[in-house]
Design an enzyme around this catalytic site. Structure first.
Site, short mmCIF file in Angstrom:
data_model
loop_
_atom_site.label_atom_id
_atom_site.label_comp_id
_atom_site.label_asym_id
_atom_site.label_seq_id
_atom_site.Cartn_x
_atom_site.Cartn_y
_atom_site.Cartn_z
N SER A 1 -0.54 3.96 -16.71
CA SER A 1 0.50 4.01 -15.67
C SER A 1 1.77 3.25 -15.97
O SER A 1 2.75 3.36 -15.22
CB SER A 1 -0.07 3.51 -14.34
OG SER A 1 -0.88 4.49 -13.75
N LYS B 1 7.07 -2.97 -8.37
CA LYS B 1 6.28 -1.80 -7.97
C LYS B 1 5.66 -2.09 -6.60
O LYS B 1 5.21 -3.23 -6.35
CB LYS B 1 5.20 -1.54 -9.02
CG LYS B 1 4.38 -0.27 -8.77
CD LYS B 1 3.39 -0.01 -9.92
CE LYS B 1 2.57 1.26 -9.71
NZ LYS B 1 1.63 1.54 -10.82
N SER C 1 1.40 6.20 -12.96
CA SER C 1 1.76 6.05 -11.59
C SER C 1 3.04 5.25 -11.33
O SER C 1 3.61 5.34 -10.25
CB SER C 1 0.61 5.38 -10.83
OG SER C 1 0.45 4.03 -11.25
#
Lengths: 483, 93
Positions: free
Chosen positions: A175, A76, A151
């Site tokens: 998330s 990420k 997210s």
């Protein structure tokens, strides 16, 4: 090759069915061919990946290579990577090339894991739909008109589309688990303090926790073995023994006590999602578990408490972006105040600015006790609910998200509607407990997830529970059409 | 929230809000505050605030230099520097 799990890839690499370079090339080619459909990667690190794969092949040939050596992985874009732009999904950090690696990035490099690139995300991890990214929304591989969740939407979509075998992610209020649910994959957020936060760009420090998105629980166990470490550089990291998470995957679930909170099946839960989750819990009964009703009476205040604590901590953390030391700087600043204000206003997106302002409000003179201190007290009540529940059950199960993936724009104009996406996941972060989401069915041809909440440091037990479910069901093997 | 409150808040946050945006920002922030105001009904009389889920305390370490000096690398990623210093607009006349 891309249909193999990491557990299978580990075996094939050692049997020389293919090399790490071949495996890496295969995934890079898939990213280059398919990711224009999903927008799940912000940066693809082709040259570094192939160089790391060549080094991994040399270590594998020499013998004694760590288990994960040669396995490709995406990070990420919240984790700092030396020499590779780390944007956090923001214009503010569009030009930020860190001079150091996050501890978890270092851990994977040490074990010979190959980094394919950096995945897209909501700006500064603030969002539940990946629509706040400076680099544009990520599309859900199951339905391109729908969000992947957020997210960690890029990590989730890339794993679901099988353009990476797995991805790292972070979870502040859901998330990891919510996008795992919406994209039909396995996600785990470990106990707060289990995994180092050092080098992970901070959003709300008392809630942020790094974790993983994979296709199976077994793969998550393999990857968590390397990710988890005690790190003196993270002052909230907890120095607890780290088990081999793969060692207990095959234990029986006979005698397992599952708690089902009635508060997680109320108004707002999609009927199809409720059915899929109830069916999954019945599967566990067939595997020898018993099911008990439990109550988490403060569930209804989790979202309000979170939307004080998270913005308050975000406003403090994001004060470091000043246009002076790194990141975006406005053109021709007229004064220091002008430099701060315009750099921040031009560098941050709308949701980030809104949360900073809410946080400033909650922390401002005269309001601190009414908001922040009150929310910290609410947080203890929420934690106590779980402590009480875990006196009678081993694990808690319920839905991960209230419904399957929704269409772009459906909630982006109404922050409060978006915030309710995380209604079942937020309490876990407030309590610091570990949580997982595993696929448990399709509703309207879109995946839904079962949430598994464990006691503190019970990751091995949760992975065992998830693995046993996956040994007896096929939901985790389902792939979006055309994959 | 009214316009002056939003302007004050934006200043505290060192953010600039264009006049035409203020009403929309006020509406959205008011909606968020209405959500969090549900907390006010909660009885927290004898509850201690919680900062760390495991009530951990700060670890201490020996006061020894552990970080190498990486000044040049950090300055290299700054928007503007001069003579080894960060450059900002003039603050003092």
């Amino acid at each position: 090759m891309h249909n193999l799990t990491i557990a299978q890839m580990i075996r094939e690499l050692r049997q020389k069915t293919f090399s790490s370079v071949e495996l890496t090339e295969h995934f890079l080619a898939r990213i280059e061919r398919l990711d224009s459909n999903y927008n799940s990667f912000v940066t693809v690190t082709r040259e570094q990946a192939l160089q790391q794969a060549r080094q991994a092949d040399a270590r594998l040939a020499a013998g004694n290579a760590p288990a994960l050596c040669g396995i490709p992985l995406a990070h990420k874009d919240i984790f700092c990577t030396t020499g590779v732009r780390t944007s956090c999904g923001s214009k503010m950090l569009d030009n930020f090339v860190p001079p150091y690696d996050a501890t978890i990035v270092e851990n994977y490099l040490r074990d010979g894991v190959v980094m394919l690139g950096k995945t897209n995300m909501d700006e500064f991890a603030m969002g539940s739909s990946n629509e706040t990214s400076y680099y544009g929304p990520v599309k859900n591989p199951w339905a391109l008109n729908c969000v992947p969740g957020g997210s960690s939407g890029g990590s989730a979509a890339s794993v679901a589309a099988r353009i990476t075998p797995a991805a790292t992610a972070s979870d502040t209020g859901g998330s990891i688990r919510q996008p795992a649910s919406l994209c039909g994959i396995t996600g785990i957020k470990p106990t707060y303090g289990r995994v180092s936060r050092w080098g992970m760009i901070a959003f709300a420090s008392s809630l942020d926790q790094a974790g993983l998105m994979t296709r199976t629980a077994e793969d998550a166990a393999l990857l968590l073995n390397t990710m988890a470490s005690f790190d003196a550089k993270d002052s909230t990291c907890v120095d607890e023994p780290i088990p081999d998470y793969t060692a207990t995957l095959n234990e029986s679930l006979s005698g397992l006590r599952i708690g089902v909170p009635k508060e997680y099946f109320g108004e707002g839960l999609n009927e199809g999602t409720a059915r899929a989750v109830e069916d999954a819990i019945k599967t566990f009964e067939k595997l020898g578990a018993s099911v008990h009703s439990v109550s988490l009476p403060h569930s209804h205040i989790a979202v309000p408490a979170y939307y004080v604590i998270a913005p308050a901590e975000c406003s403090a953390n994001l004060s470091r972006f000043d246009g002076v030391r790194y990141g975006y700087r406005c053109a021709n600043p007229q004064s220091l105040e002008d430099l701060y204000k315009r750099s921040r206003s031009e560098g941050f997106g709308e949701e980030v600015k809104r949360r900073i302002m809410v946080g400033c409000y909650a922390l401002s003179a005269g309001y601190y006790d009414a908001y922040y201190a009150k929310a910290q007290k609410a947080r203890r009540l929420i934690k106590q609910d779980f402590v009480d529940a875990f006196k009678t059950v081993d694990v808690i199960m319920g839905p991960t998200a209230p419904s399957p993936a929704f269409e772009f724009g459906a909630k982006s104009k109404d922050p409060v509607a978006m915030y309710l996406e995380d209604i079942y996941t937020i309490a876990t972060n407030l309590a610091g407990l570990p949580g997982m989401s595993i696929p448990c069915g399709l509703v309207d041809d879109k995946p839904v997830g079962l949430q598994i909440i464990g006691n503190y440091f019970a990751e091995a037990r949760m992975l065992n529970i998830a693995h046993q479910f996956q040994q007896n069901t096929q939901f985790h093997d389902l792939a979006p059409a055309g994959i | 929230m009214d316009r002056s409150e939003i302007e004050k808040l934006a200043h505290l946050a060192r953010l600039e809000i264009r006049p035409e945006e203020i009403d929309e920002v006020a509406t959205r922030i008011s909606n968020v505050l209405a959500l969090v105001d549900q907390l006010q009904a909660l009885d927290t009389g004898n509850v201690a605030p919680m900062a760390h889920p495991l009530d951990a305390v700060q670890r201490l370490r020996a006061d020894e230099v552990s970080e190498p000096n990486r000044r040049d690398e950090f300055l290299a990623i700054a928007p503007a520097t001069e003579n080894g210093l960060y450059l900002v607009p003039k603050v003092i006349d």
